[in-house]
Design a protein around this motif. Structure first.
Motif, PDB file in Angstrom:
ATOM      1  N   ILE A 208       0.849  -1.191   0.000  1.00  0.00           N
ATOM      2  CA  ILE A 208       0.000   0.000   0.000  1.00  0.00           C
ATOM      3  C   ILE A 208       0.884   1.240   0.000  1.00  0.00           C
ATOM      4  CG2 ILE A 208      -0.230  -0.073   2.519  1.00  0.00           C
ATOM      5  CD1 ILE A 208      -3.095   1.038   2.133  1.00  0.00           C
ATOM      6  N   ASP A 209       0.548   2.188  -0.860  1.00  0.00           N
ATOM      7  CA  ASP A 209       1.328   3.413  -0.984  1.00  0.00           C
ATOM      8  C   ASP A 209       0.382   4.556  -1.319  1.00  0.00           C
ATOM      9  OD1 ASP A 209       3.779   4.875  -1.054  1.00  0.00           O
ATOM     10  OD2 ASP A 209       3.682   4.880  -3.240  1.00  0.00           O
ATOM     11  N   SER A 210       0.497   5.644  -0.567  1.00  0.00           N
ATOM     12  CA  SER A 210      -0.376   6.809  -0.749  1.00  0.00           C
ATOM     13  C   SER A 210      -1.848   6.425  -0.728  1.00  0.00           C
ATOM     14  CB  SER A 210      -0.030   7.520  -2.065  1.00  0.00           C
ATOM     15  OG  SER A 210       1.296   8.005  -2.040  1.00  0.00           O
ATOM     16  N   GLY A 211      -2.183   5.480   0.149  1.00  0.00           N
ATOM     17  CA  GLY A 211      -3.575   5.112   0.368  1.00  0.00           C
ATOM     18  C   GLY A 211      -4.160   4.089  -0.574  1.00  0.00           C
ATOM     19  N   ARG A 212      -3.401   3.653  -1.564  1.00  0.00           N
ATOM     20  CA  ARG A 212      -3.923   2.697  -2.542  1.00  0.00           C
ATOM     21  C   ARG A 212      -3.098   1.411  -2.523  1.00  0.00           C
ATOM     22  NH1 ARG A 212      -7.532   5.047  -6.142  1.00  0.00           N
ATOM     23  NH2 ARG A 212      -7.367   3.203  -7.448  1.00  0.00           N
ATOM     24  N   ILE A 213      -3.761   0.292  -2.848  1.00  0.00           N
ATOM     25  CA  ILE A 213      -3.044  -0.973  -2.962  1.00  0.00           C
ATOM     26  C   ILE A 213      -2.409  -1.059  -4.344  1.00  0.00           C
ATOM     27  CG2 ILE A 213      -3.291  -3.485  -3.088  1.00  0.00           C
ATOM     28  CD1 ILE A 213      -5.336  -3.347  -0.896  1.00  0.00           C
ATOM     29  N   ALA A 214      -1.085  -1.153  -4.365  1.00  0.00           N
ATOM     30  CA  ALA A 214      -0.355  -1.208  -5.629  1.00  0.00           C
ATOM     31  C   ALA A 214      -0.349  -2.619  -6.201  1.00  0.00           C
ATOM     32  CB  ALA A 214       1.078  -0.722  -5.424  1.00  0.00           C
ATOM     33  N   VAL A 215      -0.220  -3.617  -5.328  1.00  0.00           N
ATOM     34  CA  VAL A 215      -0.209  -5.014  -5.769  1.00  0.00           C
ATOM     35  C   VAL A 215      -0.488  -5.886  -4.553  1.00  0.00           C
ATOM     36  CG1 VAL A 215       2.279  -5.341  -5.373  1.00  0.00           C
ATOM     37  CG2 VAL A 215       1.114  -6.719  -7.131  1.00  0.00           C
ATOM     38  N   MET A 216      -1.027  -7.087  -4.780  1.00  0.00           N
ATOM     39  CA  MET A 216      -1.390  -7.978  -3.672  1.00  0.00           C
ATOM     40  C   MET A 216      -1.211  -9.422  -4.114  1.00  0.00           C
ATOM     41  SD  MET A 216      -4.949  -7.960  -1.513  1.00  0.00           S
ATOM     42  CE  MET A 216      -5.929  -7.931  -3.023  1.00  0.00           C
ATOM     43  N   ASP A 217      -0.467 -10.213  -3.346  1.00  0.00           N
ATOM     44  CA  ASP A 217      -0.273 -11.628  -3.662  1.00  0.00           C
ATOM     45  C   ASP A 217       0.586 -12.265  -2.583  1.00  0.00           C
ATOM     46  OD1 ASP A 217      -0.307 -14.087  -5.090  1.00  0.00           O
ATOM     47  OD2 ASP A 217      -0.220 -13.003  -7.002  1.00  0.00           O
ATOM     48  N   LYS A 218       0.935 -13.535  -2.771  1.00  0.00           N
ATOM     49  CA  LYS A 218       1.861 -14.207  -1.872  1.00  0.00           C
ATOM     50  C   LYS A 218       3.243 -13.580  -2.023  1.00  0.00           C
ATOM     51  CE  LYS A 218      -0.437 -18.721  -2.268  1.00  0.00           C
ATOM     52  NZ  LYS A 218      -0.262 -20.127  -2.703  1.00  0.00           N
ATOM     53  N   LEU A 222       5.199 -12.653  -5.650  1.00  0.00           N
ATOM     54  CA  LEU A 222       5.637 -11.298  -5.985  1.00  0.00           C
ATOM     55  C   LEU A 222       7.136 -11.247  -6.255  1.00  0.00           C
ATOM     56  CD1 LEU A 222       3.548  -9.281  -3.370  1.00  0.00           C
ATOM     57  CD2 LEU A 222       3.132  -9.434  -5.836  1.00  0.00           C
ATOM     58  N   LYS A 223       7.907 -11.983  -5.459  1.00  0.00           N
ATOM     59  CA  LYS A 223       9.354 -11.985  -5.657  1.00  0.00           C
ATOM     60  C   LYS A 223       9.735 -12.730  -6.934  1.00  0.00           C
ATOM     61  CE  LYS A 223      10.209 -13.618  -1.556  1.00  0.00           C
ATOM     62  NZ  LYS A 223      10.998 -14.156  -0.418  1.00  0.00           N
ATOM     63  N   PRO A 287      15.685 -11.856  -5.101  1.00  0.00           N
ATOM     64  CA  PRO A 287      14.750 -10.736  -4.984  1.00  0.00           C
ATOM     65  C   PRO A 287      14.182 -10.623  -3.577  1.00  0.00           C
ATOM     66  CG  PRO A 287      13.691 -12.568  -6.096  1.00  0.00           C
ATOM     67  CD  PRO A 287      15.138 -12.941  -5.936  1.00  0.00           C
ATOM     68  N   THR A 288      13.847  -9.408  -3.169  1.00  0.00           N
ATOM     69  CA  THR A 288      13.239  -9.153  -1.878  1.00  0.00           C
ATOM     70  C   THR A 288      11.932  -8.402  -2.081  1.00  0.00           C
ATOM     71  OG1 THR A 288      14.265  -6.977  -1.578  1.00  0.00           O
ATOM     72  CG2 THR A 288      15.548  -8.907  -0.875  1.00  0.00           C
ATOM     73  N   LEU A 289      11.151  -8.292  -1.014  1.00  0.00           N
ATOM     74  CA  LEU A 289       9.927  -7.503  -1.109  1.00  0.00           C
ATOM     75  C   LEU A 289      10.229  -6.021  -1.317  1.00  0.00           C
ATOM     76  CD1 LEU A 289       7.555  -9.119   1.541  1.00  0.00           C
ATOM     77  CD2 LEU A 289       7.382  -9.217  -0.941  1.00  0.00           C
ATOM     78  N   ASN A 290      11.431  -5.600  -0.937  1.00  0.00           N
ATOM     79  CA  ASN A 290      11.803  -4.219  -1.210  1.00  0.00           C
ATOM     80  C   ASN A 290      11.931  -3.993  -2.721  1.00  0.00           C
ATOM     81  OD1 ASN A 290      12.472  -1.627   0.001  1.00  0.00           O
ATOM     82  ND2 ASN A 290      14.451  -1.914  -0.981  1.00  0.00           N
ATOM     83  N   ASP A 291      12.427  -5.013  -3.438  1.00  0.00           N
ATOM     84  CA  ASP A 291      12.481  -4.935  -4.905  1.00  0.00           C
ATOM     85  C   ASP A 291      11.075  -4.832  -5.480  1.00  0.00           C
ATOM     86  OD1 ASP A 291      15.313  -5.214  -5.054  1.00  0.00           O
ATOM     87  OD2 ASP A 291      15.091  -7.372  -4.755  1.00  0.00           O
ATOM     88  N   VAL A 292      10.159  -5.600  -4.890  1.00  0.00           N
ATOM     89  CA  VAL A 292       8.761  -5.557  -5.348  1.00  0.00           C
ATOM     90  C   VAL A 292       8.180  -4.170  -5.102  1.00  0.00           C
ATOM     91  CG1 VAL A 292       6.448  -6.522  -5.046  1.00  0.00           C
ATOM     92  CG2 VAL A 292       8.458  -8.025  -4.905  1.00  0.00           C
ATOM     93  N   PHE A 293       8.434  -3.633  -3.905  1.00  0.00           N
ATOM     94  CA  PHE A 293       7.912  -2.303  -3.580  1.00  0.00           C
ATOM     95  C   PHE A 293       8.485  -1.253  -4.530  1.00  0.00           C
ATOM     96  CE2 PHE A 293       7.574   1.689  -1.309  1.00  0.00           C
ATOM     97  CZ  PHE A 293       6.296   1.617  -0.798  1.00  0.00           C
ATOM     98  N   LEU A 294       9.769  -1.361  -4.824  1.00  0.00           N
ATOM     99  CA  LEU A 294      10.419  -0.422  -5.736  1.00  0.00           C
ATOM    100  C   LEU A 294       9.802  -0.495  -7.126  1.00  0.00           C
ATOM    101  CD1 LEU A 294      12.708   1.597  -6.307  1.00  0.00           C
ATOM    102  CD2 LEU A 294      14.200  -0.363  -6.776  1.00  0.00           C
ATOM    103  N   LYS A 295       9.504  -1.707  -7.573  1.00  0.00           N
ATOM    104  CA  LYS A 295       8.917  -1.882  -8.907  1.00  0.00           C
ATOM    105  C   LYS A 295       7.551  -1.199  -9.006  1.00  0.00           C
ATOM    106  CE  LYS A 295       7.013  -5.356 -12.050  1.00  0.00           C
ATOM    107  NZ  LYS A 295       6.812  -6.799 -12.318  1.00  0.00           N
ATOM    108  N   TYR A 296       6.725  -1.352  -7.981  1.00  0.00           N
ATOM    109  CA  TYR A 296       5.343  -0.883  -8.072  1.00  0.00           C
ATOM    110  C   TYR A 296       5.135   0.549  -7.583  1.00  0.00           C
ATOM    111  CZ  TYR A 296       3.781  -5.507  -9.438  1.00  0.00           C
ATOM    112  OH  TYR A 296       3.577  -6.684 -10.126  1.00  0.00           O
ATOM    113  N   THR A 297       6.111   1.096  -6.845  1.00  0.00           N
ATOM    114  CA  THR A 297       5.943   2.454  -6.331  1.00  0.00           C
ATOM    115  C   THR A 297       7.020   3.416  -6.805  1.00  0.00           C
ATOM    116  OG1 THR A 297       7.248   2.151  -4.301  1.00  0.00           O
ATOM    117  CG2 THR A 297       4.920   1.484  -4.237  1.00  0.00           C
ATOM    118  N   GLY A 298       8.104   2.865  -7.318  1.00  0.00           N
ATOM    119  CA  GLY A 298       9.187   3.722  -7.790  1.00  0.00           C
ATOM    120  C   GLY A 298      10.130   4.187  -6.711  1.00  0.00           C
ATOM    121  N   ARG A 299       9.985   3.664  -5.490  1.00  0.00           N
ATOM    122  CA  ARG A 299      10.887   4.025  -4.405  1.00  0.00           C
ATOM    123  C   ARG A 299      10.994   2.882  -3.419  1.00  0.00           C
ATOM    124  NH1 ARG A 299       7.845   6.476   0.022  1.00  0.00           N
ATOM    125  NH2 ARG A 299       5.633   6.484  -0.460  1.00  0.00           N
TER     126      ARG A 299
END
Length: 322
Positions: A208-218, A222-223, A287-299
């Motif tokens: 979740i970023d800025s109030g919205r769900i960017a992606v959701m899965d196991k 995601l990794k 890969p880590t969840l931080n990589d996933v977060f970076l992909k979907y939020t840009g940071r």
């Protein structure tokens, strides 16, 4: 489904959306994670589900009860551990649990057994009669968990349950959460900005970023979508035609290095090394969840990331610009 969320939205100051059209459902016995930086809307979402604040739009059901129409029944079905400790410093651990049992209508005849079992579960029995002000941060967190479970909730909400704890205490709390799910069969919604925590505990995560769900899965799914990385350093100018290697999903070239994204790096490593005429060093990066977060939020999420991009910051920005 034990929890169903439909179009849940919370607007502050008429313009800033802390939570924006969120939808998800949770199965019974599932550990569901809301992963994102501070200020992303995780706590606001949790507070709406716990009926602490009302949504601006949308609704949700918890254990079959509507958060708008049946808030009392929702509260009776949940346990919650807040970010900040809410136990009474001047009471003992046992007295805090007794007060909670009284407030949640636990039959008086069951107080002793339930309190003793809860203290035993979180390994606080030897300190039961000590005032909470003498507890360490980890002990207070464990007491909060015991209190949230005392009335045997169907759903447990954990808001940043290990925030500020040292690594050893954090792992202990993880163990308690896992044992609760296994032994009690409860469902858990956990908010966190710790990637390792989400990966370790959660069956599914919603970023979740800025109030919205960017992606959701196991977490594993995601990794896997990100792929593994092979980094070759000291390759010089002799770089093969990487587009000709069909197993490479994408690649990045740097001054004297190349990073390749592949599936199953250990399996592809031999073919990669044979393709490069020369290199000085090779690394495999999972890969880590931080990589996933970076992909979907840009940071990236940084530990201690305080309200950057969060709704309170956006409110203040709006007001300054008026």
């Amino acid at each position: 489904m034990i929890v169903e969320v439909k179009g849940l939205t919370k607007v502050y100051d008429k313009e800033v959306k802390a939570v924006d059209q969120v939808n998800f459902s949770i199965k019974e016995g599932e550990v569901f994670g809301l992963l994102g930086p501070n200020g992303a809307g995780k706590t606001t979402l949790l507070h709406m589900l716990a009926t602490i604040i009302e949504p601006t739009e949308g609704t949700a059901t918890v254990n079959g009860f509507d958060i708008l129409k049946e808030p009392g029944r929702v509260r009776g079905s949940i346990g919650i551990v807040f970010q900040d400790p809410s136990s009474d410093d001047m009471l003992t651990g046992y007295e805090n649990l007794m007060l909670h049992a009284m407030m949640f209508g636990v039959p008086r005849s069951e107080w002793g057994e339930r309190i003793n079992n809860a203290l035993k579960l979180v390994e606080l029995t030897p300190r039961a009669n000590d005032r909470v002000k003498k507890y360490s941060g980890g002990m207070r967190r464990r007491l909060e968990l015991a209190r949230g479970l005392l009335h045997e909730p169907k759903v447990l909400f954990l808001d940043e349950p290990t925030l500020g704890l040292d690594p050893q205490s954090r792992e202990r709390v993880w163990e308690y959460i896992q044992s609760l799910v296994k032994e009690k069969g409860i469902s858990v919604i956990i908010t966190t900005h710790y990637m390792e925590e989400a990966d370790h505990l959660c069956d599914r995560v919603a970023i979740i970023d800025s109030g919205r769900i960017a992606v959701m899965d196991k977490p594993s799914t995601l990794k896997h979508e990100i792929g593994e990385r092979i980094l070759l350093k000291g390759v010089g100018d002799s770089i093969p035609d990487l587009d000709a290697l069909s197993f490479i999903k994408k690649y990045e070239k740097y001054d004297d290095a190349v990073e390749l994204c592949v599936d199953d790096a250990s399996k592809r490593l031999k073919a990669v090394l044979e393709a490069f005429p020369s290199f000085e060093k090779v690394e495999i990066r999972l890969p880590t969840l931080n990589d996933v977060f970076l992909k979907y939020t840009g940071r990236e999420i940084r530990e201690g990331d305080a309200a950057e991009g969060g709704f309170m910051e956006r409110i203040m920005t709006k007001r300054k610009n008026r």
